[in-house]
Enzyme design. Structure first.
Site, PDB file in Angstrom:
ATOM      1  N   THR A   6     -74.652 -57.507 -63.661  1.00  0.00           N
ATOM      2  CA  THR A   6     -73.410 -57.433 -62.288  1.00  0.00           C
ATOM      3  C   THR A   6     -71.688 -58.244 -62.280  1.00  0.00           C
ATOM      4  OG1 THR A   6     -75.610 -56.338 -61.416  1.00  0.00           O
ATOM      5  CG2 THR A   6     -73.503 -57.096 -59.912  1.00  0.00           C
ATOM      6  N   VAL A  87     -69.078 -55.074 -57.037  1.00  0.00           N
ATOM      7  CA  VAL A  87     -70.545 -55.033 -57.107  1.00  0.00           C
ATOM      8  C   VAL A  87     -70.846 -54.349 -56.777  1.00  0.00           C
ATOM      9  CG1 VAL A  87     -72.753 -56.407 -56.291  1.00  0.00           C
ATOM     10  CG2 VAL A  87     -70.985 -57.968 -56.993  1.00  0.00           C
ATOM     11  N   ALA A  90     -70.240 -51.065 -59.077  1.00  0.00           N
ATOM     12  CA  ALA A  90     -71.013 -51.247 -60.632  1.00  0.00           C
ATOM     13  C   ALA A  90     -72.230 -50.620 -59.857  1.00  0.00           C
ATOM     14  CB  ALA A  90     -70.762 -52.457 -60.799  1.00  0.00           C
ATOM     15  N   GLU A  91     -72.696 -51.260 -58.751  1.00  0.00           N
ATOM     16  CA  GLU A  91     -74.510 -50.827 -58.892  1.00  0.00           C
ATOM     17  C   GLU A  91     -74.806 -49.885 -58.421  1.00  0.00           C
ATOM     18  OE1 GLU A  91     -76.576 -52.911 -59.886  1.00  0.00           O
ATOM     19  OE2 GLU A  91     -75.719 -54.671 -60.136  1.00  0.00           O
ATOM     20  N   SER A  92     -73.926 -48.593 -57.901  1.00  0.00           N
ATOM     21  CA  SER A  92     -74.657 -47.994 -56.927  1.00  0.00           C
ATOM     22  C   SER A  92     -73.150 -46.187 -56.333  1.00  0.00           C
ATOM     23  CB  SER A  92     -75.050 -48.030 -55.532  1.00  0.00           C
ATOM     24  OG  SER A  92     -74.011 -48.380 -54.675  1.00  0.00           O
TER      25      SER A  92
END
Length: 149
Positions: A6, A87, A90-92
Site C-alpha cells: 500500500t 492509501v 489505493a485501498e478503496s
C-alpha cells in the site's frame, strides 16, 4: 506485507511529473513487484486506466467529503494528509463499504485483527476506519524510523 504494498502504491500514485515507465509482476505467491527496470519477461507495463470525467468528478466529491477528517487525523497522528489520501484511494477508492475477498474492510481496508489492535469497533464506519488506519500508518512509520522520502 499488505501495508508495505500500500505504501509503495501510495508513493506511485503521488508522483505526477515522472515520465518513466513502471512495470508490474505478480509472482507465484501473489506478491506484486514494481520496477522501472524490468529484469525479466514476466514484468508488464503498468498502464493506469483513464476514467470517464463523470466518475472522476464523483470520486473527487467523495474525497472532498472526507478531507476534513483526513486533515484532523493528519495533525493528530503526524501523518502527511497526502499519504492518507493515497492509501484510501489505493485501498478503496474512497468507498467506505469496500470489502475484499481476504476480509479487509472500509476506506483503509483494515483486516479484523488490525482493527481490533487499533480499537476500531466498526470497520465500515468511515471515521473509525480512517482513525484506525492512520493510527496504524503512524505505528508503521515509527517502526521503520519514518524513512519516507
Amino acid at each position: 506485507m499488505k501495508i508495505s504494498i500500500t505504501i509503495i502504491l501510495a508513493l506511485l500514485l503521488t508522483v505526477t511529473a515522472v515520465k518513466a515507465e513502471i512495470y508490474k509482476y505478480v509472482d507465484s505467491e501473489g506478491i506484486m513487484h514494481f520496477t522501472n527496470v524490468p529484469t525479466g519477461l514476466s514484468y508488464k507495463p503498468l498502464h493506469p486506466k483513464k476514467q470517464p470525467v463523470s466518475k472522476r468528478k464523483y470520486r473527487s466529491k467523495r474525497m472532498k467529503y472526507y478531507e476534513p477528517t483526513i486533515n484532523i487525523l493528519s495533525k493528530k497522528y503526524s501523518v502527511d494528509a497526502a499519504l492518507i489520501k493515497a492509501v484510501i484511494k489505493a485501498e478503496s477508492d474512497f468507498n467506505p463499504r469496500a470489502f475484499s475477498h481476504k476480509g479487509a474492510a472500509g476506506l483503509m481496508q483494515l483486516m479484523p485483527g488490525t482493527a481490533r489492535e487499533m480499537s476500531v469497533g466498526n470497520r465500515f464506519s468511515a471515521k473509525e476506519n480512517m482513525e484506525g488506519g492512520v493510527k496504524y500508518l503512524r505505528y508503521l512509520l515509527d517502526l521503520f524510523d519514518d524513512n519516507m522520502p
